[in-house]
Design a protein around this motif. Sequence first.
Motif, short mmCIF file in Angstrom:
data_model
loop_
_atom_site.label_atom_id
_atom_site.label_comp_id
_atom_site.label_asym_id
_atom_site.label_seq_id
_atom_site.Cartn_x
_atom_site.Cartn_y
_atom_site.Cartn_z
N ALA B 77 0.87 -1.18 0.00
CA ALA B 77 0.00 0.00 0.00
C ALA B 77 0.90 1.22 0.00
CB ALA B 77 -0.90 0.02 1.22
N MET B 78 0.51 2.21 -0.79
CA MET B 78 1.37 3.38 -0.90
C MET B 78 0.61 4.61 -0.46
SD MET B 78 3.79 4.32 -4.06
CE MET B 78 4.57 5.91 -4.27
N VAL B 79 1.27 5.48 0.30
CA VAL B 79 0.70 6.78 0.63
C VAL B 79 1.49 7.81 -0.15
CG1 VAL B 79 0.34 8.49 2.42
CG2 VAL B 79 -0.12 6.09 2.90
N LEU B 155 4.39 1.73 1.81
CA LEU B 155 5.35 2.62 1.16
C LEU B 155 4.85 4.05 1.35
CD1 LEU B 155 5.67 0.60 -2.17
CD2 LEU B 155 7.24 0.54 -0.23
N PHE B 156 5.64 4.89 1.99
CA PHE B 156 5.22 6.27 2.24
C PHE B 156 6.15 7.22 1.51
CE2 PHE B 156 3.83 4.87 6.78
CZ PHE B 156 2.70 4.30 6.26
N ASP B 157 5.60 8.09 0.69
CA ASP B 157 6.43 9.10 0.03
C ASP B 157 6.29 10.43 0.75
OD1 ASP B 157 8.04 10.50 -1.62
OD2 ASP B 157 6.89 10.18 -3.45
N THR B 185 6.19 -4.11 7.64
CA THR B 185 7.38 -3.56 7.00
C THR B 185 7.04 -2.24 6.32
OG1 THR B 185 7.95 -5.83 6.50
CG2 THR B 185 9.29 -4.12 5.45
N THR B 186 7.78 -1.19 6.64
CA THR B 186 7.44 0.13 6.13
C THR B 186 8.66 0.81 5.54
OG1 THR B 186 5.78 0.36 7.87
CG2 THR B 186 6.47 2.38 6.76
N VAL B 187 8.53 1.29 4.32
CA VAL B 187 9.60 2.06 3.71
C VAL B 187 9.09 3.48 3.56
CG1 VAL B 187 11.17 2.27 1.77
CG2 VAL B 187 10.22 0.05 2.37
N PHE B 188 9.81 4.44 4.10
CA PHE B 188 9.36 5.80 3.87
C PHE B 188 10.48 6.68 3.36
CE2 PHE B 188 10.61 8.77 7.28
CZ PHE B 188 11.22 7.89 8.15
#
Lengths: 272, 353
Positions: B77-79, B155-157, B185-188
């Motif tokens: 999921a992407m923000v 996934l956070f941009d 798991t979070t990639v920002f």
Amino acid sequence: MTRHALATIGRATFFAVVLGFFSLPLLWLASAPFDAHPSITTSLPEFTFGNFRSLLDNPYVMSSLRNSLLQAAGSAALVVVLAALAAYALSRVRVPGRDALLYVLLLLSSVVTGTAAMVPLFELATRLNLIDTHLGVILTLSGGLLPAAIFILKDFMDGTPTSYEESARVFGASPLQILRHIVIPLVRPGLATIAVWAVANVWGSFLQPFILLRDPDKSPGAVILYTLYTEGGAPRLDLISTFSLLYSLPVVVMYVFVSRRYGFRFHGGIKR
Amino acid sequence: MISLSGLTKEFPGGVRAIDSLDLEIRDGEFFALLGPSGCGKTTLLRTIAGLETPTSGNVGIGGTDVTGLPPGRRDVAMVFQDYALFPHMDVTTNIAYPLRIKKVSRARREAKAAETASRLSLSELLARRPAQLSGGQQQRVALARAIASRPQVFLFDEPLSNLDARLRLEARTFLKRLQRELAVTTVFVTHDQGEALALADRIAVMNAGRITQVGTPSEVFHRPADPFVAGFIGSTPMNLLPASAEGGELHVAGAVLPLPRDIPDGPLVYGLRPEYADLSQSAPVGRRDAFSGKVAVVENLGTAHLVTLESGDLLIQVVVPEGDEPAVGASAWAAPRPGRALLYRDDRLLTGA
Ligand SMILES: Nc1ncnc2c1ncn2[C@@H]1O[C@H](COP(=O)(O)OP(=O)(O)OP(=O)(O)O)[C@@H](O)[C@H]1O
Ligand SMILES: [Mg+2]
């Protein structure tokens, strides 16, 4: 001071003349149908509903309005659906020479439904067995409207950020779902604009249905209006004015309804 | 787990936004991609999401190679930076959208949306449109929508960059707690080093499409792998001064400092954080281990002052506690605290000095 007053008077006179110029035909349209002896001048009518009765005696009048409605609705639906799909694709996919393609289409569209193309169009319709069918008229008119519709809708779609669609894509939406759930609601004012514009265009088209339809049973209002003459060739002003009034009412109602409901916005993007 | 190997993304026109990049992100980790504007962070995130197709290399999520899969089948999921909330849907419909795609019944998905919303204190706002929400509320709706899809990876941009400074601090704490609770798991992505240090379990520092260092916030802060990272991390930029090793001594900006034993003679870059030097306004007696200079600028940092010394044509910055700030134009001496400086040769960290 006097200078100022003179300027005001001058301006008022100017606007009065312009206003009169534009409102006289409308006044005529409002008064002549109720006049027992209408002429091409506007005057207080000698009030009667008789014109309506004699108009309805003509067997083709009501059916022509139905035909107009059918052809306009059919063309508008076709134009909106095809233009929405094409504009979405053109707006989102990188096609080499896309802009050139659009301009060429736009240029050609005026040729396709223009007077010059009438003979080949007639020929084509004959070979496809589309003479004397509503479908033939709808296809021809839609073909002429599509390029401009695509052009306008593409502008609307260019104005909506792609991140909405990308967001939906990450959640697993298919292209058609994205179109239905996201893109169409966002460009709805654009779709309404295109639909109304298509209806108004078809409503006023004379040449194409005149050539493609022989059977007066299938002719739209614009063509039937042309038959309201005496045997001697003199216009029956009583019938023409009455029919004109009837004929313009649906379009006026549609404009009012759509503009209430969606508002016409030609500048794309989302009004939040 | 996310694993990237040999990942390259070249845009038409020849921009290499990502350049043969390798990276492993562990399960449940809160991972920051940090770097200056234009270094390829967003491109990397979008490539993980599947919104960009890599020119070469592979993306693996949870042990399967997803390089060829479309975004919707990667279970992420992407923000987005602008949150991308659908403007024509109210908050409930927005949050429930991922469930609508998964064909969950309307009643179930609305219940689910309400539940997620209450968790993020959005219950009052369920009937509003995005345009009727503040930036912070929009951000939480976007998070709720991402949470509702129950993905394997977030996934956070730049999730905080649209918030004002105060709200950003609150949202930061909130985000960190939320990620701990969900353990997803979070990639920002961020270009704010403070945000990365505060939030992340591990940080990858990016520069021009490559990763220059991966490590915990403390590793990246205390032992930056090269002068670029050293200059990028820290609320006040690190002093990076030309130096040389000569016969067991270190010569920097007129000062002579002890040199760690194992460094051969030659040119070096000497790095020292402004916080790790002490400023005095009287000349040290019989010592050469302080930088001398004239006070050129004094900047108020609130509880401290940042003093810039002019030493020849070099500038040295020192953080001075409240009340000790010197007058502009005065002479001052900055003594580095032992063991705090870093030495680089050929852009590589040698050792602390
Ligand atoms: N669609 C594109 N076409 C061509 N070049 C692009 C495209 N998208 C990004 N780039 C280029 O790729 C490089 C990396 O861009 P990217 O957006 O990933 O940077 P970023 O690290 O997210 O920067 P910022 O912090 O400003 O958002 C930039 O040089 C950018 O100009
Ligand atoms: Mg970016």
